[in-house]
Design a protein around this motif. Sequence first.
Motif, PDB file in Angstrom:
ATOM      1  N   VAL A  77       0.850  -1.186   0.000  1.00 30.84           N
ATOM      2  CA  VAL A  77       0.000   0.000   0.000  1.00 30.84           C
ATOM      3  C   VAL A  77       0.888   1.240   0.000  1.00 30.84           C
ATOM      4  O   VAL A  77       1.861   1.317   0.749  1.00 30.84           O
ATOM      5  CB  VAL A  77      -0.918   0.018   1.242  1.00 30.84           C
ATOM      6  N   SER A  78       0.568   2.209  -0.819  1.00 29.17           N
ATOM      7  CA  SER A  78       1.336   3.452  -0.883  1.00 29.17           C
ATOM      8  C   SER A  78       1.012   4.329   0.319  1.00 29.17           C
ATOM      9  O   SER A  78      -0.154   4.506   0.676  1.00 29.17           O
ATOM     10  CB  SER A  78       1.017   4.217  -2.172  1.00 29.17           C
ATOM     11  N   LEU A  79       2.048   4.891   0.922  1.00 29.60           N
ATOM     12  CA  LEU A  79       1.870   5.768   2.067  1.00 29.60           C
ATOM     13  C   LEU A  79       1.485   7.159   1.593  1.00 29.60           C
ATOM     14  O   LEU A  79       1.975   7.631   0.567  1.00 29.60           O
ATOM     15  CB  LEU A  79       3.151   5.867   2.894  1.00 29.60           C
ATOM     16  N   ASP A  80       0.603   7.834   2.330  1.00 32.28           N
ATOM     17  CA  ASP A  80       0.345   9.242   2.055  1.00 32.28           C
ATOM     18  C   ASP A  80       1.025  10.068   3.139  1.00 32.28           C
ATOM     19  O   ASP A  80       1.644   9.525   4.056  1.00 32.28           O
ATOM     20  CB  ASP A  80      -1.155   9.544   1.953  1.00 32.28           C
ATOM     21  N   ILE A  81       0.935  11.380   3.049  1.00 29.42           N
ATOM     22  CA  ILE A  81       1.696  12.205   3.980  1.00 29.42           C
ATOM     23  C   ILE A  81       1.192  12.073   5.412  1.00 29.42           C
ATOM     24  O   ILE A  81       1.949  12.187   6.376  1.00 29.42           O
ATOM     25  CB  ILE A  81       1.711  13.692   3.547  1.00 29.42           C
ATOM     26  N   PHE A  82      -0.103  11.782   5.599  1.00 30.71           N
ATOM     27  CA  PHE A  82      -0.616  11.595   6.943  1.00 30.71           C
ATOM     28  C   PHE A  82      -0.068  10.300   7.545  1.00 30.71           C
ATOM     29  O   PHE A  82       0.198  10.227   8.739  1.00 30.71           O
ATOM     30  CB  PHE A  82      -2.145  11.587   6.926  1.00 30.71           C
ATOM     31  N   THR A  83       0.116   9.279   6.714  1.00 35.15           N
ATOM     32  CA  THR A  83       0.747   8.044   7.180  1.00 35.15           C
ATOM     33  C   THR A  83       2.150   8.339   7.686  1.00 35.15           C
ATOM     34  O   THR A  83       2.558   7.873   8.758  1.00 35.15           O
ATOM     35  CB  THR A  83       0.831   7.010   6.038  1.00 35.15           C
ATOM     36  N   TYR A  84       2.908   9.105   6.894  1.00 38.78           N
ATOM     37  CA  TYR A  84       4.256   9.466   7.320  1.00 38.78           C
ATOM     38  C   TYR A  84       4.234  10.280   8.607  1.00 38.78           C
ATOM     39  O   TYR A  84       5.086  10.102   9.486  1.00 38.78           O
ATOM     40  CB  TYR A  84       4.955  10.265   6.217  1.00 38.78           C
ATOM     41  N   ASN A  85       3.274  11.190   8.742  1.00 38.22           N
ATOM     42  CA  ASN A  85       3.171  11.996   9.956  1.00 38.22           C
ATOM     43  C   ASN A  85       2.997  11.122  11.192  1.00 38.22           C
ATOM     44  O   ASN A  85       3.650  11.320  12.217  1.00 38.22           O
ATOM     45  CB  ASN A  85       1.986  12.957   9.837  1.00 38.22           C
ATOM     46  N   LEU A  86       2.103  10.167  11.093  1.00 38.97           N
ATOM     47  CA  LEU A  86       1.850   9.271  12.224  1.00 38.97           C
ATOM     48  C   LEU A  86       3.076   8.424  12.535  1.00 38.97           C
ATOM     49  O   LEU A  86       3.420   8.205  13.705  1.00 38.97           O
ATOM     50  CB  LEU A  86       0.649   8.375  11.908  1.00 38.97           C
ATOM     51  N   TRP A  87       3.725   7.945  11.506  1.00 36.73           N
ATOM     52  CA  TRP A  87       4.931   7.129  11.682  1.00 36.73           C
ATOM     53  C   TRP A  87       6.043   7.952  12.327  1.00 36.73           C
ATOM     54  O   TRP A  87       6.716   7.494  13.259  1.00 36.73           O
ATOM     55  CB  TRP A  87       5.351   6.595  10.314  1.00 36.73           C
ATOM     56  N   LEU A  88       6.248   9.170  11.839  1.00 36.97           N
ATOM     57  CA  LEU A  88       7.236  10.064  12.432  1.00 36.97           C
ATOM     58  C   LEU A  88       6.946  10.314  13.907  1.00 36.97           C
ATOM     59  O   LEU A  88       7.844  10.266  14.760  1.00 36.97           O
ATOM     60  CB  LEU A  88       7.245  11.408  11.693  1.00 36.97           C
ATOM     61  N   SER A  89       5.688  10.560  14.227  1.00 38.33           N
ATOM     62  CA  SER A  89       5.308  10.848  15.612  1.00 38.33           C
ATOM     63  C   SER A  89       5.588   9.666  16.525  1.00 38.33           C
ATOM     64  O   SER A  89       6.052   9.839  17.656  1.00 38.33           O
ATOM     65  CB  SER A  89       3.822  11.201  15.681  1.00 38.33           C
TER      66      SER A  89
END
Length: 411
Positions: free
Chosen positions: A226-238
């Motif tokens: 599944v392709s990540l969107d920017i909100f996915t990256y935000n949650l992962w970063l957090s």
Amino acid sequence: MATRSLFHTLRCRLTNGVVGSNYIRKTESSPLSKSYSADTAIGGSLVEESLESEEKDDLRSRIFRLILPKRSATTVLEKWIGEGNQITLNELRDISKELRRTRRYKHALEVTEWMVQNEESKISDADYASRIDLISKVFGIDAAERYFEGLNIASKTTETYTSLLHAYAGCKQTERAEALFKRIIETDDSLTFGAITYNEMMTLYMSVGQVEKVPEVIQVLKCKKVSLDIFTYNLWLSSCAATFNIDELRKILEEMRHDASSNEGWVRYADLTSIYINSSRLTNAESTSPVEAEKSISQREWITYDFLMILHTGLGNKDMVDQIWKSLRNTNQKLSSRSYICVLSSYIMLGHLREAGDVIDQWKESKTTEFDVSACSRILNAFRDVGLEEKARDFHLLLVQKKCSLENGVS
């Protein structure tokens, strides 16, 4: 080292869970109309709002003049048809959407119910998704779950699953959400779930403090290609920031830069986050408001106000921390312990003990969030663990002054 202690306080605020605009297919029958008729939320006979004194007389105006929830949108729709007028589904969808936006959920539910009863063959997946969301808001999560389970197998689509998962996340029903998520990842390949479904699960974990489970969801997401969107990256970063995993955080930022779906906004976001990671105190007077300068990136893409506060702390912008904290306190949103921990850490790192003391007083007086001494203990220990002994001593003294002493759990 200061940056690492700042990241210990990072938690993601969730605002109005994110669910996509494409949802759900029709049911074999209409469980809501039988068991959960919107009228029964109020009870008794419902009276149509008087429209005679109003100048504008179209369907939308008639429905929006129903000020009280007890008045029936269904009655308005039936009278409109009885007068020989036409109704299009797109018109009803727009009305329902606007009703939801203004939190008039009961009337919005009545509109979708009328659509199903009168135009069932033309109902889209998004229409049924809206119903699940509205049922959860009007009748509660149990009713929404029963409605979902009443759907036939063919109607349990990507959109339906995601809508129910969103409802669980909104109610912080972790066990039920996990059970549903397991069903989602075990479904056959005929259903394709995008990043938004996984974001729902990660958002829930962040909101209940189970940040260590976010990487597990990322792993499943990547296994499913599944392709990540920017909100996915935000949650992962957090989640990485909250667990001190700075090396992993750097890797995520690098992945964002090279993601095939990334755009200029993503790159600026990654670069700005790197500035925070690499600098505990940037006091450049020319850079007092870096986030606001990025007008092309939406507010939602900045993770949370908590993240903004931490970012400005790293940049030494005490005024911006003040403004963000004031804004948070003036909203209708319920402040979480996470937010108090975040602003406390920010003021301690910036050396403003008086403001930190004020936050402790505000937290202890808060009617919505119980003061968490153990959380303060974790902040204190985090400062010590990364060698910030002076900050730890200052914070410990402040806790003692505010009667949050050793016997109350701070060590």
